[in-house]
Design a protein around this motif. Structure first.
Motif, PDB file in Angstrom:
ATOM      1  N   LEU A 114     -64.973  35.114  -6.052  1.00 27.76           N
ATOM      2  CA  LEU A 114     -65.554  34.936  -7.383  1.00 27.76           C
ATOM      3  C   LEU A 114     -66.928  35.591  -7.486  1.00 27.76           C
ATOM      4  CD1 LEU A 114     -64.675  31.287  -8.493  1.00 27.76           C
ATOM      5  CD2 LEU A 114     -63.899  33.435  -9.506  1.00 27.76           C
ATOM      6  N   VAL A 115     -67.715  35.500  -6.424  1.00 22.50           N
ATOM      7  CA  VAL A 115     -69.031  36.149  -6.418  1.00 22.50           C
ATOM      8  C   VAL A 115     -68.871  37.663  -6.546  1.00 22.50           C
ATOM      9  CG1 VAL A 115     -71.071  36.642  -5.015  1.00 22.50           C
ATOM     10  CG2 VAL A 115     -70.188  34.309  -5.147  1.00 22.50           C
ATOM     11  N   GLY A 116     -67.911  38.219  -5.821  1.00 17.96           N
ATOM     12  CA  GLY A 116     -67.652  39.651  -5.932  1.00 17.96           C
ATOM     13  C   GLY A 116     -67.197  40.043  -7.326  1.00 17.96           C
ATOM     14  N   MET A 117     -66.348  39.226  -7.929  1.00 18.38           N
ATOM     15  CA  MET A 117     -65.890  39.487  -9.291  1.00 18.38           C
ATOM     16  C   MET A 117     -67.050  39.401 -10.280  1.00 18.38           C
ATOM     17  SD  MET A 117     -62.338  37.290  -9.091  1.00 18.38           S
ATOM     18  CE  MET A 117     -61.807  37.598 -10.770  1.00 18.38           C
ATOM     19  N   PHE A 118     -67.943  38.446 -10.050  1.00 18.89           N
ATOM     20  CA  PHE A 118     -69.103  38.292 -10.929  1.00 18.89           C
ATOM     21  C   PHE A 118     -70.015  39.513 -10.842  1.00 18.89           C
ATOM     22  CE2 PHE A 118     -73.451  36.944 -11.792  1.00 18.89           C
ATOM     23  CZ  PHE A 118     -73.310  36.315 -13.027  1.00 18.89           C
ATOM     24  N   ALA A 119     -70.224  40.015  -9.633  1.00 22.77           N
ATOM     25  CA  ALA A 119     -71.060  41.208  -9.460  1.00 22.77           C
ATOM     26  C   ALA A 119     -70.441  42.409 -10.169  1.00 22.77           C
ATOM     27  CB  ALA A 119     -71.247  41.504  -7.972  1.00 22.77           C
ATOM     28  N   ALA A 120     -69.129  42.571 -10.030  1.00 25.94           N
ATOM     29  CA  ALA A 120     -68.449  43.685 -10.700  1.00 25.94           C
ATOM     30  C   ALA A 120     -68.521  43.537 -12.216  1.00 25.94           C
ATOM     31  CB  ALA A 120     -66.994  43.749 -10.243  1.00 25.94           C
ATOM     32  N   GLY A 153     -61.163  31.068 -12.962  1.00 30.23           N
ATOM     33  CA  GLY A 153     -62.503  31.642 -13.001  1.00 30.23           C
ATOM     34  C   GLY A 153     -62.479  33.114 -13.358  1.00 30.23           C
ATOM     35  N   GLY A 154     -61.489  33.836 -12.844  1.00 26.69           N
ATOM     36  CA  GLY A 154     -61.376  35.260 -13.151  1.00 26.69           C
ATOM     37  C   GLY A 154     -61.076  35.520 -14.612  1.00 26.69           C
ATOM     38  N   ILE A 155     -60.198  34.715 -15.200  1.00 29.01           N
ATOM     39  CA  ILE A 155     -59.866  34.881 -16.616  1.00 29.01           C
ATOM     40  C   ILE A 155     -61.088  34.608 -17.489  1.00 29.01           C
ATOM     41  CG2 ILE A 155     -58.515  33.948 -18.530  1.00 29.01           C
ATOM     42  CD1 ILE A 155     -56.262  33.406 -16.523  1.00 29.01           C
ATOM     43  N   VAL A 156     -61.780  33.515 -17.203  1.00 24.44           N
ATOM     44  CA  VAL A 156     -62.967  33.157 -17.993  1.00 24.44           C
ATOM     45  C   VAL A 156     -64.058  34.207 -17.824  1.00 24.44           C
ATOM     46  CG1 VAL A 156     -64.809  31.452 -18.262  1.00 24.44           C
ATOM     47  CG2 VAL A 156     -62.448  30.694 -17.924  1.00 24.44           C
ATOM     48  N   LEU A 157     -64.257  34.672 -16.603  1.00 24.33           N
ATOM     49  CA  LEU A 157     -65.277  35.682 -16.344  1.00 24.33           C
ATOM     50  C   LEU A 157     -64.951  36.991 -17.052  1.00 24.33           C
ATOM     51  CD1 LEU A 157     -67.844  36.510 -14.876  1.00 24.33           C
ATOM     52  CD2 LEU A 157     -66.457  37.026 -12.860  1.00 24.33           C
ATOM     53  N   GLY A 158     -63.679  37.378 -17.038  1.00 23.68           N
ATOM     54  CA  GLY A 158     -63.285  38.611 -17.715  1.00 23.68           C
ATOM     55  C   GLY A 158     -63.531  38.547 -19.212  1.00 23.68           C
ATOM     56  N   GLY A 159     -63.203  37.412 -19.820  1.00 24.34           N
ATOM     57  CA  GLY A 159     -63.454  37.258 -21.248  1.00 24.34           C
ATOM     58  C   GLY A 159     -64.933  37.262 -21.579  1.00 24.34           C
ATOM     59  N   ALA A 160     -65.731  36.597 -20.741  1.00 30.44           N
ATOM     60  CA  ALA A 160     -67.178  36.572 -20.959  1.00 30.44           C
ATOM     61  C   ALA A 160     -67.781  37.964 -20.796  1.00 30.44           C
ATOM     62  CB  ALA A 160     -67.830  35.594 -19.984  1.00 30.44           C
ATOM     63  N   MET A 161     -67.276  38.733 -19.836  1.00 32.81           N
ATOM     64  CA  MET A 161     -67.773  40.095 -19.620  1.00 32.81           C
ATOM     65  C   MET A 161     -67.532  40.968 -20.846  1.00 32.81           C
ATOM     66  SD  MET A 161     -66.312  42.991 -17.005  1.00 32.81           S
ATOM     67  CE  MET A 161     -64.846  43.129 -18.052  1.00 32.81           C
TER      68      MET A 161
END
Length: 256
Positions: free
Chosen positions: A70-76, A126-134
């Motif tokens: 998740l940290v790596g996904m957040f950085a990307a 977490g990945g789905i939510v992070l992608g939408g927020a990005m």
């Protein structure tokens, strides 16, 4: 009950190649663009999915490794949002906007007990939510900056009326930036009527339960709406205060 649609056999590979070739022919005969666009995107996507599948197979076994993913996904996501909005190095401030979205949603889901503290649940949601927020963050920042650039005369007019720099830029950027929330709202309004989102389809195929699939999907949609709302609000504030600005222009003073 579960249903397997795709396996890793030759039929899957042949079908994907055929669909890519048909799309390439359409590109070719309608002059939509380079004929390498679709094959290139498909090959890149296949390689990325193969890599992430291997990583997730190991990462989901432990909570600490899932958090690292998740940290790596957040950085990307932070890097992508900064690049998409065209804000140069100042786009790094959008990390705060992303953190505000994911930092509200995930703790709520975990503390409520609805989402278990396990990698198999934490990483996908977490990945789905992070992608939408990005997506919402980058769109809000880009449109907000575009509005300030295109309507700077209105900013100056507001200043002449006694508005602060922050308030003047906020009023100009607010409407344009808030459009970034429309895709998420429309998706929620039309779910089940126009589209069947990925989370719904995935759970349905895995469990065969439409009720469970619907419950997971509404959880994801609610999380997306909250994360995107928080992220867009913070991104707009960063634009209004001059923390996020266009790299080719003179940096505005940070304002209150």
């Amino acid at each position: 009950m579960s249903l397997s649609i795709a396996d890793s056999g030759i039929r899957l590979a042949v079908l994907c190649i055929v669909m890519a070739l048909v799309a390439t022919l359409v590109y070719r005969f309608t002059s939509l663009g380079s004929v390498r666009v679709v094959p290139g995107a498909l090959v890149r996507g296949a390689l990325q999915l193969a890599a992430i599948s291997l990583i997730l197979a190991a990462a989901l076994a432990h909570i600490w490794s899932a958090i690292l993913v998740l940290v790596g996904m957040f950085a990307a996501a932070s890097f992508t949002a900064a690049r998409r909005c065209g804000a140069g190095t100042s786009g790094a401030w959008l990390t705060i906007a992303l953190a505000s979205g994911i930092g509200v949603v995930l703790p709520l889901m975990l503390l409520s007990g609805v989402v278990p503290l396990e990698g198999i649940a934490l990483v996908p949601i977490g990945g789905i939510v992070l992608g939408g927020a990005m997506t919402a963050t980058s769109m809000a920042a880009k449109r907000g900056l575009d509005a300030v650039d295109d309507r700077y005369g209105e900013v100056e007019a507001a200043l002449s009326l006694g508005f602060s720099q922050r308030d003047a830029r906020w009023e100009v950027a607010r409407t344009a930036a808030s459009d970034a929330l429309l895709p998420g709202v429309d998706q929620t309004r039309t779910v089940g009527l126009v589209t069947l989102p990925g989370a719904f389809v995935g759970v349905l195929l895995a469990t065969g339960s439409a009720v469970q699939a619907g419950a997971v999907q509404i959880l994801v949609l609610a999380g997306l709406l909250l994360a995107q709302t928080c992220s867009v609000a913070v991104a707009l504030e960063l634009v209004a205060r001059g923390f996020v600005f266009r790299g080719k222009t003179v940096r505005p003073a940070r304002v209150r």
